[in-house]
Each structure stands twice: as structure tokens, then as C-alpha cells.
Design a protein around this motif. Structure first.
Motif, PDB file in Angstrom:
ATOM      1  N   LEU A 175      16.547 -33.258  -9.869  1.00 45.19           N
ATOM      2  CA  LEU A 175      15.740 -32.066 -10.113  1.00 45.19           C
ATOM      3  C   LEU A 175      15.460 -31.986 -11.605  1.00 45.19           C
ATOM      4  N   PHE A 176      14.186 -31.895 -11.964  1.00 42.41           N
ATOM      5  CA  PHE A 176      13.780 -31.791 -13.355  1.00 42.41           C
ATOM      6  C   PHE A 176      13.148 -30.415 -13.563  1.00 42.41           C
ATOM      7  N   LEU A 177      13.822 -29.602 -14.374  1.00 48.87           N
ATOM      8  CA  LEU A 177      13.445 -28.199 -14.537  1.00 48.87           C
ATOM      9  C   LEU A 177      13.149 -27.908 -16.003  1.00 48.87           C
ATOM     10  N   THR A 178      12.039 -27.242 -16.260  1.00 50.22           N
ATOM     11  CA  THR A 178      11.708 -26.852 -17.630  1.00 50.22           C
ATOM     12  C   THR A 178      11.452 -25.350 -17.704  1.00 50.22           C
ATOM     13  N   ASP A 179      12.012 -24.720 -18.762  1.00 51.66           N
ATOM     14  CA  ASP A 179      11.737 -23.298 -19.004  1.00 51.66           C
ATOM     15  C   ASP A 179      11.629 -22.996 -20.494  1.00 51.66           C
ATOM     16  N   ASP A 180      11.499 -24.049 -21.323  1.00 51.53           N
ATOM     17  CA  ASP A 180      11.460 -23.883 -22.771  1.00 51.53           C
ATOM     18  C   ASP A 180      10.341 -24.745 -23.336  1.00 51.53           C
ATOM     19  N   ALA A 181       9.273 -24.093 -23.801  1.00 50.40           N
ATOM     20  CA  ALA A 181       8.103 -24.817 -24.294  1.00 50.40           C
ATOM     21  C   ALA A 181       8.381 -25.588 -25.577  1.00 50.40           C
ATOM     22  N   GLU A 182       9.472 -25.269 -26.255  1.00 46.79           N
ATOM     23  CA  GLU A 182       9.780 -25.958 -27.509  1.00 46.79           C
ATOM     24  C   GLU A 182      10.659 -27.182 -27.311  1.00 46.79           C
ATOM     25  N   ALA A 183      11.108 -27.412 -26.081  1.00 40.68           N
ATOM     26  CA  ALA A 183      12.010 -28.528 -25.798  1.00 40.68           C
ATOM     27  C   ALA A 183      11.255 -29.691 -25.155  1.00 40.68           C
ATOM     28  N   THR A 184      11.532 -30.896 -25.636  1.00 36.33           N
ATOM     29  CA  THR A 184      10.951 -32.089 -25.039  1.00 36.33           C
ATOM     30  C   THR A 184      11.276 -32.159 -23.552  1.00 36.33           C
ATOM     31  N   PHE A 185      10.268 -32.511 -22.766  1.00 38.95           N
ATOM     32  CA  PHE A 185      10.463 -32.652 -21.315  1.00 38.95           C
ATOM     33  C   PHE A 185       9.774 -33.944 -20.895  1.00 38.95           C
ATOM     34  N   SER A 186      10.459 -35.058 -21.116  1.00 37.57           N
ATOM     35  CA  SER A 186       9.889 -36.378 -20.833  1.00 37.57           C
ATOM     36  C   SER A 186      10.953 -37.284 -20.207  1.00 37.57           C
ATOM     37  N   PRO A 187      11.337 -37.038 -18.964  1.00 37.78           N
ATOM     38  CA  PRO A 187      12.362 -37.861 -18.335  1.00 37.78           C
ATOM     39  C   PRO A 187      11.870 -39.276 -18.056  1.00 37.78           C
ATOM     40  N   HIS A 188      12.808 -40.210 -18.054  1.00 35.93           N
ATOM     41  CA  HIS A 188      12.518 -41.593 -17.693  1.00 35.93           C
ATOM     42  C   HIS A 188      13.383 -41.959 -16.496  1.00 35.93           C
ATOM     43  N   ILE A 189      12.748 -42.435 -15.428  1.00 41.20           N
ATOM     44  CA  ILE A 189      13.459 -42.790 -14.196  1.00 41.20           C
ATOM     45  C   ILE A 189      13.413 -44.304 -14.042  1.00 41.20           C
ATOM     46  N   ILE A 219       7.807 -41.250 -17.136  1.00 42.60           N
ATOM     47  CA  ILE A 219       7.590 -42.611 -16.647  1.00 42.60           C
ATOM     48  C   ILE A 219       8.640 -42.944 -15.588  1.00 42.60           C
ATOM     49  N   VAL A 220       8.177 -43.628 -14.533  1.00 48.93           N
ATOM     50  CA  VAL A 220       9.056 -44.158 -13.493  1.00 48.93           C
ATOM     51  C   VAL A 220       8.884 -45.668 -13.463  1.00 48.93           C
ATOM     52  N   GLU A 221       9.999 -46.393 -13.541  1.00 54.30           N
ATOM     53  CA  GLU A 221       9.982 -47.849 -13.409  1.00 54.30           C
ATOM     54  C   GLU A 221      10.903 -48.239 -12.249  1.00 54.30           C
ATOM     55  N   ILE A 222      10.376 -49.034 -11.328  1.00 53.81           N
ATOM     56  CA  ILE A 222      11.157 -49.465 -10.169  1.00 53.81           C
ATOM     57  C   ILE A 222      11.095 -50.987 -10.064  1.00 53.81           C
ATOM     58  N   ILE A 223      12.257 -51.605  -9.916  1.00 60.36           N
ATOM     59  CA  ILE A 223      12.340 -53.047  -9.703  1.00 60.36           C
ATOM     60  C   ILE A 223      12.937 -53.269  -8.320  1.00 60.36           C
ATOM     61  N   VAL A 224      12.169 -53.878  -7.428  1.00 61.89           N
ATOM     62  CA  VAL A 224      12.594 -54.101  -6.051  1.00 61.89           C
ATOM     63  C   VAL A 224      12.765 -55.609  -5.857  1.00 61.89           C
ATOM     64  N   LYS A 225      14.018 -56.054  -5.832  1.00 61.32           N
ATOM     65  CA  LYS A 225      14.290 -57.493  -5.725  1.00 61.32           C
ATOM     66  C   LYS A 225      14.041 -57.991  -4.292  1.00 61.32           C
ATOM     67  N   ALA A 226      14.159 -59.291  -4.097  1.00 62.87           N
ATOM     68  CA  ALA A 226      13.803 -59.936  -2.829  1.00 62.87           C
ATOM     69  C   ALA A 226      14.515 -59.283  -1.637  1.00 62.87           C
ATOM     70  N   GLY A 227      13.727 -58.926  -0.623  1.00 57.44           N
ATOM     71  CA  GLY A 227      14.275 -58.374   0.600  1.00 57.44           C
ATOM     72  C   GLY A 227      14.753 -56.940   0.513  1.00 57.44           C
ATOM     73  N   ALA A 228      14.605 -56.296  -0.624  1.00 56.50           N
ATOM     74  CA  ALA A 228      15.078 -54.920  -0.812  1.00 56.50           C
ATOM     75  C   ALA A 228      13.995 -53.917  -0.430  1.00 56.50           C
ATOM     76  N   THR A 229      14.424 -52.660  -0.231  1.00 62.18           N
ATOM     77  CA  THR A 229      13.498 -51.568   0.085  1.00 62.18           C
ATOM     78  C   THR A 229      13.840 -50.348  -0.757  1.00 62.18           C
ATOM     79  N   VAL A 230      12.835 -49.769  -1.397  1.00 58.06           N
ATOM     80  CA  VAL A 230      12.988 -48.520  -2.129  1.00 58.06           C
ATOM     81  C   VAL A 230      12.000 -47.505  -1.562  1.00 58.06           C
ATOM     82  N   ASN A 231      12.532 -46.369  -1.103  1.00 56.07           N
ATOM     83  CA  ASN A 231      11.711 -45.228  -0.694  1.00 56.07           C
ATOM     84  C   ASN A 231      11.745 -44.220  -1.830  1.00 56.07           C
ATOM     85  N   PHE A 232      10.586 -43.901  -2.364  1.00 58.28           N
ATOM     86  CA  PHE A 232      10.508 -43.014  -3.530  1.00 58.28           C
ATOM     87  C   PHE A 232       9.630 -41.826  -3.194  1.00 58.28           C
TER      88      PHE A 232
END
Length: 437
Positions: A175-189, A219-232
Motif C-alpha cells: 500500500l502506497f499512501l501519500t498525505d504530504d505534498a512536501e514529501a517525495t512520493f516515488s516508490p520503486h518496485i 517505476i516497476v521492474e519485473i524479471i521473470v526467469k524461464a518457466g516462471a509466472t508473475v501476476n501483477f
């Protein structure tokens, strides 16, 4: 253009912040290099959207938040977004508030399986070499000004690593929640699924209060190796004072799968770019995107599949409903590279306009550099069919209910195929709220 004209921060501050957070030297240097790049790179060139006219200066500065002692401290609207899987409190959950992670819970079962689920900041301390192998390798810092700024300013975020042959049977949540306009809100997944593993990741972006044109640059970066499955699955529900910029990209190797479910339920301007790079033979991607525009919102939503692997397959379905004076540019891009024989790419983009002042544009694009392939697209833009409304009203249904039924019928091809019931119900709830129903 210098970085100082873009950000209220300089190189020295970036370096000091990085060191104070015990980041490895390579990350400190990467942040500093990216900040310098941001001063010379241009904003991305978007189809029929002048992003340079958006207010993109309010990125905020890093502000540490106090940890939550309990999820009960969250606003009720935020708690309602969490999936409990019938167990009361989510077992595997990370909560970020503004710049920093304030809550983290991972089950013993995950630890026994060797799964790493933690904040990206903690992963930099405890799994630095692993993070270094993948961070900003799927998306490059020098692609445009926004990716450079993200690399320099990101904070909080998620690191999810699933070892070879491990099947994670419960959803991993954030859960990514923001309530402060002066605070950086740039998550990396950052998600890495090793060979023949599988995992489901679900997140929600939410805001509380007026935030003075805050920019969410994620930004979201996903690496799915051989035979793997990612549900996002990701549902964004930020208010009108937040500009939401989100780049999501997956690299999919041999016989691997990535499934995207994206709900753009924001009230402010949106740049959404979701890309699958089908690198491996037999790789597969599937993307289901829902957007609802209200007010004077401007949405630029791109879904992309790039085929390198033989017999790779991709499917994209996007539905956008626009009301008031909102504008949507919906792009679907299927690129089949030379050598990707047997590839199959299908896409559909449809826009439904509920107001004569709303605007929608569906742009299906096929770029084919190989002969032995299959590819197809369908696109439509139009208003609610008055004959459908009249027919339903003739059966004793009110006009408002008839419009609701038509809208849900329009969205059904996406919503009905979402395998995660909680995500499906959230999207339905947000659609009703945005359309005033």
C-alpha cells in the motif's frame, strides 16, 4: 536546462541523504549521476499529449515517517484496500507513507521458502549485490528526464525475490499512501521470479487531502526467469492534486508468463506505460487495463508488447470510460522483431464517452519485422448508444440504471477476467465512485 531548475535539491543533498540511509556507494553514485542527467534529458514524447504543460515541478523532498505500531493507525479508506484473504490481517504486507516504509509484515512460510519480501531500502542494506544485479536494468535511468529523476529521488519501494521452483500461494501486498505534498512520493518496485517460480503481487496507490500538484514518479521492474509466472495487479486512486507518472516493465524469458491488471482510477493527470519485453521463446504476456476519466483529467495510457522470442504471445485489452471534459489517449503497441517466428500478438482498445465534451483516442499500432507471425488489433471510440438506453428503459429500467448497465457491459470483458476477487471488487467500487453511481 540544469537540474536545479527542475528540483529543489542538489548533488550534495542527494549524496548526504543516500549516505544517511546507509546505501552502498554504487547507489549513491547512481543517484548523483541520474540527477545530473535529469538536467540535460528531455521529457518523454507522448502521443497527442503535451506533458510539458503539466505541472511537473513538485517532486518534494525526502521526509522520514514514523513507523506504524498497528494497521489500525491507517485511515479507514486505506485499510479498506487491503486483502485479508479471510484471515483478518494480511500476513504479507508492506505500507509506504509518503517517502518511507512505515509497516512491513512477512510470514514465516515466506522465510522458509527463501522468499525475500522487504522494502527496497532494507534490501539495499541486506541484499545489496542482489539488488545491484537488477535495479534500473529493465528500465534505464537515461531513457528520459522522468526516469532520471526517479533514479535520483526514489524512496521506500518494494523488493520481492522468489527463488527457483518456489510457488507463493498467497498474494504479496503493498500500500502506497501519500498525505504530504512536501514529501517525495516515488516508490520503486523490483520483482525477481527465478526459474519455475510463481507469485502474485497486488498494490494500491492512495492519497489523503489536497496535495498541491504533487508528482508521483514511480517505476516497476519485473524479471521473470524461464518457466516462471508473475501476476501483477495495481490500482491507482490518487486525487486531483496528484500527477501520476508510472512506468512498468517486465522482461520475460523462455516459457515464462507475466499477467498485468492495471486500474487507473486517479482524478489527476496520468501517464501510464506498461510494457512486456518477450525476450524468451514461448514467453507470454497478458494485460488488462481499465481507466475512468472525470473532470478535466488528461490520461495517456500505453500498453506495449515487444516480441523477441519465437512462439511468444501477447494479449492486451484496454477499456476507458470518459465523462465531463476528460481526455484519454489510449495506445496499444505490438512490436514483433525480426527472428520472432511464430509470434502472436493481439490487442483491443475501446473508449466510451459519456459526455459530448469528453475526448478519447484509441491508437492500435502493429510493428511487424517478421513474416511468419500472427497479429491483430481492434479499436473503437464512441458515445453510449441511445438505442441501448431506450431499449432498457422500455423494460422499466430508469435512465440512470440503464446507463450503469451499459457502462458495466462495456467494462465486463476486462473486469470479468480478473482472477483476484478483491482487486475486481475494488475496481468496481472505484468505477462507481468516479462515475457518481
Amino acid at each position: 536546462m540544469s537540474a536545479n531548475t527542475i528540483l529543489p535539491i542538489d548533488r550534495q543533498t542527494i549524496v548526504e541523504l543516500s549516505k544517511s540511509r546507509r546505501e552502498p556507494e554504487w547507489m549513491t553514485n547512481l543517484r548523483a549521476e541520474a540527477l545530473e542527467l535529469a538536467g540535460s534529458l528531455e521529457l518523454p514524447k507522448l502521443e497527442k499529449t503535451r506533458i510539458d504543460r503539466w505541472n511537473l515541478r513538485s517532486f518534494g523532498t525526502y521526509k522520514a515517517e514514523a513507523a506504524l505500531t498497528s494497521l489500525e493507525e491507517l485511515p479507514e479508506s486505506a485499510k479498506a484496500l487491503l486483502q485479508d484473504e479471510g484471515q483478518g490481517q494480511p500476513e504479507n504486507l508492506l505500507v509506504q507513507k509518503n517517502s518511507s516504509v512505515v509497516y512491513h509484515s512477512a510470514s514465516d512460510e515466506l522465510a522458509k521458502q527463501g522468499v525475500i519480501f522487504t522494502s527496497l531500502e532494507d534490501a539495499l542494506v541486506n541484499h545489496a549485490d542482489l539488488v545491484k544485479s537488477y535495479f534500473m536494468n529493465v528500465i534505464s535511468k537515461d531513457e528520459n528526464q522522468l526516469t532520471a529523476l526517479h533514479t535520483a529521488l526514489w524512496s521506500g519501494g518494494v523488493f520481492l525475490y522468489v527463488p527457483k521452483n518456489v510457488q507463493v500461494n498467497v498474494p504479496i501486498q503493498a500500500l502506497f499512501l501519500t498525505d504530504d505534498a512536501e514529501a517525495t512520493f516515488s516508490p520503486h518496485i523490483l520483482i525477481v521470479a527465478e526459474q519455475h517460480s510463481s507469485v502474485t503481487y497486488v498494490d494500491n496507490f492512495a492519497s489523503v487531502g489536497e496535495l498541491n500538484n504533487l508528482v508521483q514518479n514511480g517505476i516497476v521492474e519485473i524479471i521473470v526467469k524461464a518457466g516462471a509466472t508473475v501476476n501483477f495487479a495495481s490500482v491507482h486512486n490518487l486525487n486531483a492534486s496528484v500527477v501520476d507518472l508510472s512506468y512498468r516493465r517486465a522482461i520475460v524469458e523462455n516459457d515464462a508468463n507475466v499477467h498485468w491488471v492495471i486500474g487507473e482510477m486517479n482524478y489527476g493527470n496520468v501517464l501510464s506505460d506498461t510494457t512486456s519485453v518477450l525476450k524468451g521463446n514461448g514467453s507470454n504476456s497478458d494485460a488488462k487495463i481499465i481507466c475512468v476519466g472525470t473532470g478535466e483529467q488528461k490520461l495517456n495510457v500505453t500498453t506495449r508488447a515487444i516480441h523477441f522470442g519465437k512462439a511468444s504471445t501477447s494479449g492486451m485489452i484496454t477499456r476507458a470510460v470518459m465523462r465531463d471534459e476528460s481526455t484519454a489517449i489510449i495506445n496499444g503497441i505490438t512490436k514483433i522483431e525480426k527472428g520472432a517466428t511464430g509470434a502472436n500478438g493481439e490487442q483491443t482498445e475501446k473508449v466510451l464517452m459519456l459526455s459530448p465534451k469528453a475526448r478519447g483516442d484509441a491508437n492500435p499500432i502493429l510493428l511487424i519485422d517478421e513474416d511468419d507471425v500472427k497479429a491483430g488489433h481492434a479499436a473503437s471510440v464512441g458515445q453510449v448508444n441511445p438505442d441501448q438506453i431506450h431499449y432498457l428503459m422500455s423494460r422499466g429500467i430508469t435512465k440512470e440504471e440503464a446507463q450503469r448497465l451499459v457502462i458495466y457491459g462495456f467494462l465486463a470483458p476486462v473486469v470479468s477476467e480478473i482472477p483476484m476477487e478483491k482487486v475486481k471488487s475494488q475496481l468496481q467500487s472505484f468505477v462507481e465512485r468516479k462515475l457518481g453511481q
